[in-house]
Design a protein around this motif. Structure first.
Motif, PDB file in Angstrom:
ATOM      1  N   ASP A 260       0.808  -1.233   0.000  1.00 19.62           N
ATOM      2  CA  ASP A 260       0.000   0.000   0.000  1.00 19.62           C
ATOM      3  C   ASP A 260       0.832   1.270   0.000  1.00 19.62           C
ATOM      4  O   ASP A 260       0.490   2.258   0.643  1.00 19.62           O
ATOM      5  CB  ASP A 260      -0.946   0.018   1.202  1.00 19.62           C
TER       6      ASP A 260
ATOM      7  N   GLU B 285       4.206   6.431   2.146  1.00 15.96           N
ATOM      8  CA  GLU B 285       3.096   7.283   2.532  1.00 15.96           C
ATOM      9  C   GLU B 285       2.856   7.121   4.034  1.00 15.96           C
ATOM     10  O   GLU B 285       2.826   6.001   4.554  1.00 15.96           O
ATOM     11  CB  GLU B 285       1.857   6.870   1.722  1.00 15.96           C
ATOM     12  N   PRO B 286       2.719   8.230   4.793  1.00 12.68           N
ATOM     13  CA  PRO B 286       2.688   8.123   6.254  1.00 12.68           C
ATOM     14  C   PRO B 286       1.630   7.179   6.816  1.00 12.68           C
ATOM     15  O   PRO B 286       1.917   6.408   7.736  1.00 12.68           O
ATOM     16  CB  PRO B 286       2.452   9.576   6.694  1.00 12.68           C
ATOM     17  N   ALA B 287       0.409   7.230   6.306  1.00 15.00           N
ATOM     18  CA  ALA B 287      -0.642   6.368   6.853  1.00 15.00           C
ATOM     19  C   ALA B 287      -0.309   4.898   6.605  1.00 15.00           C
ATOM     20  O   ALA B 287      -0.502   4.042   7.486  1.00 15.00           O
ATOM     21  CB  ALA B 287      -1.990   6.729   6.245  1.00 15.00           C
ATOM     22  N   ALA B 288       0.197   4.592   5.404  1.00 17.41           N
ATOM     23  CA  ALA B 288       0.566   3.209   5.102  1.00 17.41           C
ATOM     24  C   ALA B 288       1.751   2.771   5.944  1.00 17.41           C
ATOM     25  O   ALA B 288       1.803   1.631   6.437  1.00 17.41           O
ATOM     26  CB  ALA B 288       0.887   3.069   3.611  1.00 17.41           C
TER      27      ALA B 288
ATOM     28  N   ALA C  97       2.543   3.893   8.928  1.00 20.21           N
ATOM     29  CA  ALA C  97       2.059   3.680  10.288  1.00 20.21           C
ATOM     30  C   ALA C  97       1.366   2.330  10.410  1.00 20.21           C
ATOM     31  O   ALA C  97       1.524   1.620  11.415  1.00 20.21           O
ATOM     32  CB  ALA C  97       1.109   4.808  10.687  1.00 20.21           C
ATOM     33  N   GLY C  98       0.613   1.959   9.371  1.00 24.32           N
ATOM     34  CA  GLY C  98      -0.049   0.659   9.386  1.00 24.32           C
ATOM     35  C   GLY C  98       0.936  -0.500   9.431  1.00 24.32           C
ATOM     36  O   GLY C  98       0.739  -1.477  10.163  1.00 24.32           O
TER      37      GLY C  98
ATOM     38  N   VAL D 137       4.171  10.219  10.763  1.00 27.51           N
ATOM     39  CA  VAL D 137       3.863   8.846  11.168  1.00 27.51           C
ATOM     40  C   VAL D 137       3.792   8.728  12.684  1.00 27.51           C
ATOM     41  O   VAL D 137       3.084   7.871  13.217  1.00 27.51           O
ATOM     42  CB  VAL D 137       4.898   7.872  10.569  1.00 27.51           C
TER      43      VAL D 137
ATOM     44  N   LEU E  71       0.205   9.484  13.790  1.00 27.03           N
ATOM     45  CA  LEU E  71      -0.696   8.405  13.381  1.00 27.03           C
ATOM     46  C   LEU E  71      -0.500   7.170  14.248  1.00 27.03           C
ATOM     47  O   LEU E  71      -1.475   6.553  14.699  1.00 27.03           O
ATOM     48  CB  LEU E  71      -0.452   8.070  11.906  1.00 27.03           C
TER      49      LEU E  71
ATOM     50  N   ARG F 142      -1.887   7.094  17.915  1.00 25.76           N
ATOM     51  CA  ARG F 142      -3.292   6.809  18.198  1.00 25.76           C
ATOM     52  C   ARG F 142      -3.474   5.395  18.754  1.00 25.76           C
ATOM     53  O   ARG F 142      -4.522   5.100  19.350  1.00 25.76           O
ATOM     54  CB  ARG F 142      -4.122   6.964  16.921  1.00 25.76           C
TER      55      ARG F 142
END
Length: 253
Positions: free
Chosen positions: A45, A63-66, A68-69, A91, A94, A97
């Protein structure tokens, strides 16, 4: 001139071509290819992540959200083993959280493939050996207590220094390595506190950079994001500034 080249890419970190994109030099130069036996890594991703297992540190690009996942997946897959991370800016918030993220610090991962212009004072630089390690430890302890690596570290390939007229150290620095790939990393550059601003650190940095580029085709370094004098120096020496990162700790309590 002999240049060390890196092996052709293989799965899994290099299947998305992220290493070809701006902001992904940490992957391009920092992750070994082919994959070292036993390395934990994650991909998908638009991001990748890999683990420096001895330190419990996850490196991530994308990508930061990916990213972090992927780091959250790593923390769940290896409970209690992930103690920190470095990844794209944003990151940390994110990941915070879901995990106890502390002490975030903004960095830039900088790199160059070119020898810098010759800097005044480089002719004063000399290589140091094991016999100089005690002197180096004392110098770093006094003038750079937070240095990233010290004499005797297995990651360091070379120490260099400038001595003053009396023969005492006035500046020093090392070529270390990025742990996973073995790419050269500038480390522990320090100048006598009473002599800063005279170009000694710049001369040493230029000499070490030239040495790394001639032998391995590149040099890398980490720079604190808010260090304006260092930013000017590294830009003048040709280091690219395209890879903003953030590093932080993860509490396992």
């Amino acid at each position: 001139m002999q240049v060390t080249t890196f092996s052709p890419r293989t799965a899994s970190l290099f299947t998305q071509d992220l290493e070809l994109q701006p902001g992904s030099a940490l992957l391009r130069f920092g992750a070994a290819r082919p994959r070292p036996a036993g390395r934990f890594d994650w991909s998908g991703d638009g991001a990748v992540a890999w683990l420096d297992e001895p330190r419990g540190h996850v490196w991530s690009v994308g990508e930061p959200a990916a990213a972090a996942g992927l780091m959250l997946r790593a923390a769940h897959q290896l409970p209690g083993k992930i103690r920190g991370f470095t990844g794209p800016r944003g990151v940390d918030a994110l990941l915070g959280r879901h995990l106890a993220v502390t002490d975030p610090v903004a960095w830039a991962f900088r790199w160059t493939l070119d020898e810098p212009p010759l800097h005044p004072g480089e002719e004063q630089v000399r290589e140091l050996g094991e016999a100089d390690h005690s002197e180096l430890r004392a110098f770093l302890g006094k003038h750079s207590p937070a240095h990233s690596t010290g004499p005797g570290s297995s990651d360091v390939s070379r120490w260099a220094a400038i001595r003053g007229p009396s023969g005492r150290l006035v500046a020093c620095g090392a070529l270390s390595t990025l742990r996973d790939s073995g790419a050269p990393l500038l480390a522990s550059v320090a100048t006598d506190a009473a002599l800063r601003g005279q170009g000694l650190g710049a001369a040493l940095t230029s000499w070490l950079t030239r040495h790394a580029v001639r032998r391995q085709g590149l040099c890398t370094l980490w720079q604190l994001a808010d260090n304006t004098p260092a930013d000017r120096l590294y830009t003048r020496l040709g280091y690219r500034d395209e890879d903003p990162c953030v590093a932080a700790r993860i509490s396992t309590c």
